[in-house]
Design a protein around this motif. Structure first.
Motif, PDB file in Angstrom:
ATOM      1  N   GLN A 110     -27.511  -0.677  60.267  1.00  0.00           N
ATOM      2  CA  GLN A 110     -26.149  -1.176  60.043  1.00  0.00           C
ATOM      3  C   GLN A 110     -26.163  -2.543  59.361  1.00  0.00           C
ATOM      4  OE1 GLN A 110     -22.956  -0.049  61.013  1.00  0.00           O
ATOM      5  NE2 GLN A 110     -23.874   1.951  61.312  1.00  0.00           N
ATOM      6  N   ASP A 111     -27.309  -3.212  59.340  1.00  0.00           N
ATOM      7  CA  ASP A 111     -27.360  -4.603  58.889  1.00  0.00           C
ATOM      8  C   ASP A 111     -27.828  -4.763  57.442  1.00  0.00           C
ATOM      9  OD1 ASP A 111     -29.923  -3.766  59.433  1.00  0.00           O
ATOM     10  OD2 ASP A 111     -30.552  -5.654  60.344  1.00  0.00           O
ATOM     11  N   LEU A 112     -27.537  -3.804  56.603  1.00  0.00           N
ATOM     12  CA  LEU A 112     -27.897  -3.919  55.190  1.00  0.00           C
ATOM     13  C   LEU A 112     -27.077  -5.017  54.529  1.00  0.00           C
ATOM     14  CD1 LEU A 112     -28.054  -0.172  54.095  1.00  0.00           C
ATOM     15  CD2 LEU A 112     -29.969  -1.690  54.546  1.00  0.00           C
ATOM     16  N   LYS A 113     -27.671  -5.694  53.583  1.00  0.00           N
ATOM     17  CA  LYS A 113     -26.967  -6.728  52.826  1.00  0.00           C
ATOM     18  C   LYS A 113     -26.204  -6.051  51.679  1.00  0.00           C
ATOM     19  CE  LYS A 113     -28.970 -10.472  54.683  1.00  0.00           C
ATOM     20  NZ  LYS A 113     -28.741 -10.413  56.090  1.00  0.00           N
ATOM     21  N   LEU A 114     -24.991  -5.651  51.982  1.00  0.00           N
ATOM     22  CA  LEU A 114     -24.143  -4.953  51.017  1.00  0.00           C
ATOM     23  C   LEU A 114     -22.810  -5.668  50.904  1.00  0.00           C
ATOM     24  CD1 LEU A 114     -24.708  -1.274  52.220  1.00  0.00           C
ATOM     25  CD2 LEU A 114     -25.626  -2.307  50.154  1.00  0.00           C
ATOM     26  N   PRO A 115     -22.101  -5.455  49.796  1.00  0.00           N
ATOM     27  CA  PRO A 115     -20.741  -6.011  49.719  1.00  0.00           C
ATOM     28  C   PRO A 115     -19.869  -5.436  50.838  1.00  0.00           C
ATOM     29  CG  PRO A 115     -21.411  -5.004  47.624  1.00  0.00           C
ATOM     30  CD  PRO A 115     -22.479  -4.714  48.605  1.00  0.00           C
ATOM     31  N   ARG A 116     -18.854  -6.178  51.204  1.00  0.00           N
ATOM     32  CA  ARG A 116     -17.993  -5.764  52.321  1.00  0.00           C
ATOM     33  C   ARG A 116     -17.404  -4.379  52.108  1.00  0.00           C
ATOM     34  NH1 ARG A 116     -12.711  -6.342  53.863  1.00  0.00           N
ATOM     35  NH2 ARG A 116     -12.127  -7.440  51.982  1.00  0.00           N
ATOM     36  N   TRP A 117     -17.046  -4.051  50.875  1.00  0.00           N
ATOM     37  CA  TRP A 117     -16.417  -2.753  50.616  1.00  0.00           C
ATOM     38  C   TRP A 117     -17.390  -1.590  50.793  1.00  0.00           C
ATOM     39  CZ3 TRP A 117     -17.859   0.536  46.654  1.00  0.00           C
ATOM     40  CH2 TRP A 117     -18.667   0.001  45.664  1.00  0.00           C
ATOM     41  N   LEU A 118     -18.683  -1.857  50.868  1.00  0.00           N
ATOM     42  CA  LEU A 118     -19.670  -0.799  51.088  1.00  0.00           C
ATOM     43  C   LEU A 118     -20.165  -0.720  52.527  1.00  0.00           C
ATOM     44  CD1 LEU A 118     -22.065  -0.701  48.005  1.00  0.00           C
ATOM     45  CD2 LEU A 118     -20.619   1.107  48.876  1.00  0.00           C
ATOM     46  N   LYS A 119     -19.703  -1.604  53.384  1.00  0.00           N
ATOM     47  CA  LYS A 119     -20.133  -1.584  54.781  1.00  0.00           C
ATOM     48  C   LYS A 119     -19.540  -0.367  55.489  1.00  0.00           C
ATOM     49  CE  LYS A 119     -22.520  -5.396  55.235  1.00  0.00           C
ATOM     50  NZ  LYS A 119     -23.878  -5.418  55.667  1.00  0.00           N
ATOM     51  N   ILE A 120     -20.387   0.376  56.165  1.00  0.00           N
ATOM     52  CA  ILE A 120     -19.978   1.566  56.894  1.00  0.00           C
ATOM     53  C   ILE A 120     -20.342   1.348  58.368  1.00  0.00           C
ATOM     54  CG2 ILE A 120     -20.262   4.065  57.132  1.00  0.00           C
ATOM     55  CD1 ILE A 120     -19.123   3.310  54.418  1.00  0.00           C
ATOM     56  N   GLY A 121     -19.323   1.304  59.230  1.00  0.00           N
ATOM     57  CA  GLY A 121     -19.564   1.111  60.655  1.00  0.00           C
ATOM     58  C   GLY A 121     -19.587   2.417  61.433  1.00  0.00           C
ATOM     59  N   ASP A 122     -18.802   3.392  60.966  1.00  0.00           N
ATOM     60  CA  ASP A 122     -18.755   4.679  61.658  1.00  0.00           C
ATOM     61  C   ASP A 122     -18.387   5.767  60.637  1.00  0.00           C
ATOM     62  OD1 ASP A 122     -16.027   4.336  61.216  1.00  0.00           O
ATOM     63  OD2 ASP A 122     -15.575   3.879  63.303  1.00  0.00           O
ATOM     64  N   LEU A 123     -18.302   6.980  61.123  1.00  0.00           N
ATOM     65  CA  LEU A 123     -18.031   8.113  60.236  1.00  0.00           C
ATOM     66  C   LEU A 123     -16.653   7.999  59.575  1.00  0.00           C
ATOM     67  CD1 LEU A 123     -19.258  10.702  59.176  1.00  0.00           C
ATOM     68  CD2 LEU A 123     -18.251  11.906  61.105  1.00  0.00           C
ATOM     69  N   ASP A 124     -15.684   7.430  60.279  1.00  0.00           N
ATOM     70  CA  ASP A 124     -14.353   7.252  59.683  1.00  0.00           C
ATOM     71  C   ASP A 124     -14.401   6.305  58.485  1.00  0.00           C
ATOM     72  OD1 ASP A 124     -13.076   9.021  61.336  1.00  0.00           O
ATOM     73  OD2 ASP A 124     -12.370   7.504  62.747  1.00  0.00           O
ATOM     74  N   ASP A 125     -15.232   5.257  58.557  1.00  0.00           N
ATOM     75  CA  ASP A 125     -15.398   4.363  57.407  1.00  0.00           C
ATOM     76  C   ASP A 125     -15.933   5.129  56.204  1.00  0.00           C
ATOM     77  OD1 ASP A 125     -14.555   2.095  58.713  1.00  0.00           O
ATOM     78  OD2 ASP A 125     -16.567   1.321  59.095  1.00  0.00           O
ATOM     79  N   LEU A 126     -16.935   5.975  56.449  1.00  0.00           N
ATOM     80  CA  LEU A 126     -17.524   6.747  55.359  1.00  0.00           C
ATOM     81  C   LEU A 126     -16.498   7.706  54.761  1.00  0.00           C
ATOM     82  CD1 LEU A 126     -19.943   7.467  53.613  1.00  0.00           C
ATOM     83  CD2 LEU A 126     -20.689   9.049  55.399  1.00  0.00           C
ATOM     84  N   LYS A 127     -15.724   8.369  55.621  1.00  0.00           N
ATOM     85  CA  LYS A 127     -14.695   9.281  55.124  1.00  0.00           C
ATOM     86  C   LYS A 127     -13.654   8.528  54.298  1.00  0.00           C
ATOM     87  CE  LYS A 127     -14.052  11.259  59.258  1.00  0.00           C
ATOM     88  NZ  LYS A 127     -13.479  12.125  60.310  1.00  0.00           N
ATOM     89  N   SER A 128     -13.259   7.342  54.755  1.00  0.00           N
ATOM     90  CA  SER A 128     -12.277   6.546  54.019  1.00  0.00           C
ATOM     91  C   SER A 128     -12.796   6.169  52.640  1.00  0.00           C
ATOM     92  CB  SER A 128     -11.939   5.270  54.786  1.00  0.00           C
ATOM     93  OG  SER A 128     -11.278   5.565  55.975  1.00  0.00           O
ATOM     94  N   LYS A 129     -14.030   5.713  52.576  1.00  0.00           N
ATOM     95  CA  LYS A 129     -14.615   5.337  51.285  1.00  0.00           C
ATOM     96  C   LYS A 129     -14.692   6.549  50.360  1.00  0.00           C
ATOM     97  CE  LYS A 129     -16.082   1.116  52.549  1.00  0.00           C
ATOM     98  NZ  LYS A 129     -14.973   0.594  53.284  1.00  0.00           N
ATOM     99  N   LEU A 130     -15.150   7.669  50.898  1.00  0.00           N
ATOM    100  CA  LEU A 130     -15.303   8.873  50.097  1.00  0.00           C
ATOM    101  C   LEU A 130     -13.951   9.363  49.575  1.00  0.00           C
ATOM    102  CD1 LEU A 130     -17.090  11.108  48.992  1.00  0.00           C
ATOM    103  CD2 LEU A 130     -16.843  12.292  51.166  1.00  0.00           C
ATOM    104  N   VAL A 131     -12.956   9.403  50.433  1.00  0.00           N
ATOM    105  CA  VAL A 131     -11.629   9.876  50.022  1.00  0.00           C
ATOM    106  C   VAL A 131     -11.026   8.936  48.979  1.00  0.00           C
ATOM    107  CG1 VAL A 131      -9.272  10.225  50.831  1.00  0.00           C
ATOM    108  CG2 VAL A 131     -11.166  11.198  52.102  1.00  0.00           C
ATOM    109  N   GLY A 132     -11.192   7.639  49.173  1.00  0.00           N
ATOM    110  CA  GLY A 132     -10.651   6.677  48.211  1.00  0.00           C
ATOM    111  C   GLY A 132     -11.238   6.851  46.821  1.00  0.00           C
ATOM    112  N   VAL A 133     -12.551   7.028  46.755  1.00  0.00           N
ATOM    113  CA  VAL A 133     -13.180   7.205  45.448  1.00  0.00           C
ATOM    114  C   VAL A 133     -12.834   8.576  44.869  1.00  0.00           C
ATOM    115  CG1 VAL A 133     -15.380   7.194  44.223  1.00  0.00           C
ATOM    116  CG2 VAL A 133     -15.011   5.586  46.054  1.00  0.00           C
TER     117      VAL A 133
END
Length: 181
Positions: A110-133
């Protein structure tokens, strides 16, 4: 012979023993197999993203060569369409890369050095990013079709279908955000 319920002390001891056994991290039971499978998926997705980027660069080079070729005059609409196709290709590479990084974050670190918009905390975060793109990719797809469309009212049907999917995905995103609150 009737078995009696275990005493509360025995239950607490079992719970503590289970916690100690799982202190090595998640996925204790079958964890190696699950994490190995997910690592294969993460690597495959990252390779796919890189391949799409390389393909996009090659396609961009070909587009520029054709655009400035003196023997072939590219029409305005054809140039716009090709540029939109290239953008769509890079957006698709971004989607694949976001999913790859998201799965890596979910299953490994979870501690990767990524921009804030790429941070994924849980599956809902990943789904949100995927749907947005995906919404962006669909909008770009429709724009590409609309630019070169020259036959009748069918574009309205395509636009309506894309709009309905975007509305459904937006509703899905709002439900994810509502669920978090």
């Amino acid at each position: 012979m009737v078995r009696s319920a275990p005493e509360p002390k025995a239950i607490k001891e079992r719970v503590e023993a289970a916690r100690e056994a799982s202190s090595g991290g998640p996925f204790v039971i079958g964890g190696f197999a699950v994490r190995t499978a997910m690592l294969v998926a993460v690597i495959a997705l990252m390779v796919t993203a890189v391949a799409l980027i390389v393909y996009g660069v090659i396609d961009t080079w070909r587009f520029l060569a054709a655009l400035f070729d003196r023997q072939y005059v590219m029409e305005r609409d054809e140039a716009l369409l090709h540029a939109i196709v290239i953008v769509d290709l890079f957006l698709l590479a971004t989607v694949v890369q976001v999913v790859s990084l998201g799965l890596y974050q979910l299953y490994f670190r979870q501690d990767l050095k990524l921009p804030r918009w790429l941070k994924i905390g849980d599956l809902d975060d990943l789904k949100s990013k995927l749907v947005g793109v995906c919404i962006t990719v669909m909008a770009v797809f429709f724009l590409g079709k609309a630019i070169i469309w020259d036959s009748g009212i069918d574009i309205v049907y395509l636009g309506g279908a894309v709009a309905m999917v975007i509305v459904a995905l937006t509703y899905f995103l709002s439900r994810i955000e509502h669920h978090r609150e």
